[in-house]
Design a protein around this motif. Structure first.
Motif, PDB file in Angstrom:
ATOM      1  N   THR A  42       0.857  -1.147  -0.028  1.00 33.37           N
ATOM      2  CA  THR A  42      -0.124  -0.209  -0.014  1.00 33.37           C
ATOM      3  C   THR A  42       0.853   1.255   0.120  1.00 33.37           C
ATOM      4  N   GLU A  43       2.101   1.223  -0.540  1.00 30.16           N
ATOM      5  CA  GLU A  43       2.990   2.167  -0.594  1.00 30.16           C
ATOM      6  C   GLU A  43       2.505   3.267  -1.660  1.00 30.16           C
ATOM      7  N   ALA A  52      -2.228  16.472  -1.276  1.00 32.63           N
ATOM      8  CA  ALA A  52      -1.696  17.257  -0.128  1.00 32.63           C
ATOM      9  C   ALA A  52      -2.857  17.481   0.872  1.00 32.63           C
ATOM     10  N   SER A  53      -2.692  17.952   1.997  1.00 35.19           N
ATOM     11  CA  SER A  53      -3.600  18.270   3.067  1.00 35.19           C
ATOM     12  C   SER A  53      -4.787  19.297   2.864  1.00 35.19           C
ATOM     13  N   SER A  54      -5.969  18.939   2.688  1.00 37.03           N
ATOM     14  CA  SER A  54      -6.785  19.818   2.195  1.00 37.03           C
ATOM     15  C   SER A  54      -8.382  19.516   2.550  1.00 37.03           C
ATOM     16  N   SER A  55      -9.341  20.184   2.809  1.00 36.52           N
ATOM     17  CA  SER A  55     -10.720  19.432   3.081  1.00 36.52           C
ATOM     18  C   SER A  55     -11.245  18.965   1.874  1.00 36.52           C
ATOM     19  N   ALA A  56     -10.811  19.093   0.519  1.00 35.73           N
ATOM     20  CA  ALA A  56     -11.220  18.399  -0.706  1.00 35.73           C
ATOM     21  C   ALA A  56     -10.709  17.248  -0.810  1.00 35.73           C
ATOM     22  N   ASN A  57      -9.623  16.743  -0.085  1.00 33.47           N
ATOM     23  CA  ASN A  57      -9.111  15.374  -0.379  1.00 33.47           C
ATOM     24  C   ASN A  57      -9.899  14.564   0.322  1.00 33.47           C
ATOM     25  N   PRO A  58      -9.778  12.964  -0.365  1.00 29.74           N
ATOM     26  CA  PRO A  58     -10.288  12.098   0.349  1.00 29.74           C
ATOM     27  C   PRO A  58      -9.920  11.821   1.936  1.00 29.74           C
ATOM     28  N   SER A  59     -10.759  10.984   2.332  1.00 30.03           N
ATOM     29  CA  SER A  59     -10.522  10.579   3.901  1.00 30.03           C
ATOM     30  C   SER A  59      -9.186   9.665   3.881  1.00 30.03           C
ATOM     31  N   ASP A  60      -8.431   9.603   5.201  1.00 27.59           N
ATOM     32  CA  ASP A  60      -7.442   8.553   5.239  1.00 27.59           C
ATOM     33  C   ASP A  60      -7.889   7.275   4.817  1.00 27.59           C
ATOM     34  N   SER A  61      -9.041   6.821   5.251  1.00 26.92           N
ATOM     35  CA  SER A  61      -9.368   5.506   5.099  1.00 26.92           C
ATOM     36  C   SER A  61      -9.562   5.203   3.357  1.00 26.92           C
ATOM     37  N   GLN A  62     -10.343   6.476   2.883  1.00 27.00           N
ATOM     38  CA  GLN A  62     -10.235   6.249   1.229  1.00 27.00           C
ATOM     39  C   GLN A  62      -8.959   6.151   0.765  1.00 27.00           C
ATOM     40  N   GLN A  63      -8.050   7.159   1.198  1.00 22.01           N
ATOM     41  CA  GLN A  63      -6.548   6.887   0.492  1.00 22.01           C
ATOM     42  C   GLN A  63      -6.145   5.563   0.806  1.00 22.01           C
ATOM     43  N   ASP A  64      -6.347   4.936   1.945  1.00 24.26           N
ATOM     44  CA  ASP A  64      -5.885   3.590   2.091  1.00 24.26           C
ATOM     45  C   ASP A  64      -6.429   2.782   0.992  1.00 24.26           C
ATOM     46  N   GLU A  65      -7.818   3.001   0.938  1.00 24.37           N
ATOM     47  CA  GLU A  65      -8.411   1.720   0.144  1.00 24.37           C
ATOM     48  C   GLU A  65      -7.974   2.142  -1.276  1.00 24.37           C
ATOM     49  N   ASP A  66      -7.581   3.324  -1.679  1.00 26.39           N
ATOM     50  CA  ASP A  66      -7.286   3.469  -3.008  1.00 26.39           C
ATOM     51  C   ASP A  66      -5.756   2.883  -3.155  1.00 26.39           C
ATOM     52  N   ALA A  67      -5.039   3.113  -2.349  1.00 20.33           N
ATOM     53  CA  ALA A  67      -3.717   2.513  -2.235  1.00 20.33           C
ATOM     54  C   ALA A  67      -3.805   1.157  -1.893  1.00 20.33           C
ATOM     55  N   PHE A  68      -4.536   0.546  -1.413  1.00 20.50           N
ATOM     56  CA  PHE A  68      -4.610  -0.976  -1.518  1.00 20.50           C
ATOM     57  C   PHE A  68      -4.888  -1.481  -2.873  1.00 20.50           C
TER      58      PHE A  68
END
Length: 135
Positions: A42-43, A52-68
């Motif tokens: 999941t690198e 980059a950090s901003s309110s328009a970006n996906p949540s951490d869990s969504q980023q983790d799912e995308d990375a998976f």
């Protein structure tokens, strides 16, 4: 209806699991057996460097799912490019399927015989076989 050759690979993916099945039956006689998928890296955080950090970006869990999903696509790319896969079916939750597609190698795309947009990771082999038949 998809008739898979013997040895065809069926990948069932969601944002947390990758299950791989080989067709042990002949074309027209689907018989899936689970095979080891290996560890998914999941690198690769999603589909680009836009995190980059901003309110328009996906949540951490969504980023983790995308990375998976990106890591799962990498495993599938390696299997196809090694020559061990002639036909591939991908079954994935709709959002995961969209993320997977961003990471398909052209060699994988050429061997892809069907995609099923359903989350079947917690389902039985019989349910997965039905989904492949219906594809």
């Amino acid at each position: 209806m998809v008739d898979l050759k013997k040895g065809a690979l069926v990948a069932v993916v969601d944002g947390e699991q990758l299950k791989l099945f080989k067709n042990a039956g002949d074309a027209g006689s689907l018989k899936l057996t689970e095979t080891p998928s290996g560890d998914v890296s999941t690198e690769n955080k999603g589909s680009g460097g836009r995190h980059a950090s901003s309110s328009a970006n996906p949540s951490d869990s969504q980023q983790d799912e995308d990375a998976f999903a990106a890591g799962a696509a990498e495993i599938l790319n390696q299997k196809v490019m090694s020559g061990s896969v002639d036909e591939l079916v991908v079954i994935a939750a709709p959002r995961t399927l969209g993320e997977l597609r961003k990471h398909y190698h052209k060699t994988l795309s050429a061997k892809l015989v069907a995609e099923v947009s359903k989350d079947l990771t917690g389902h039985s082999v019989a349910d997965i076989e039905k989904a492949v038949h219906a594809a």
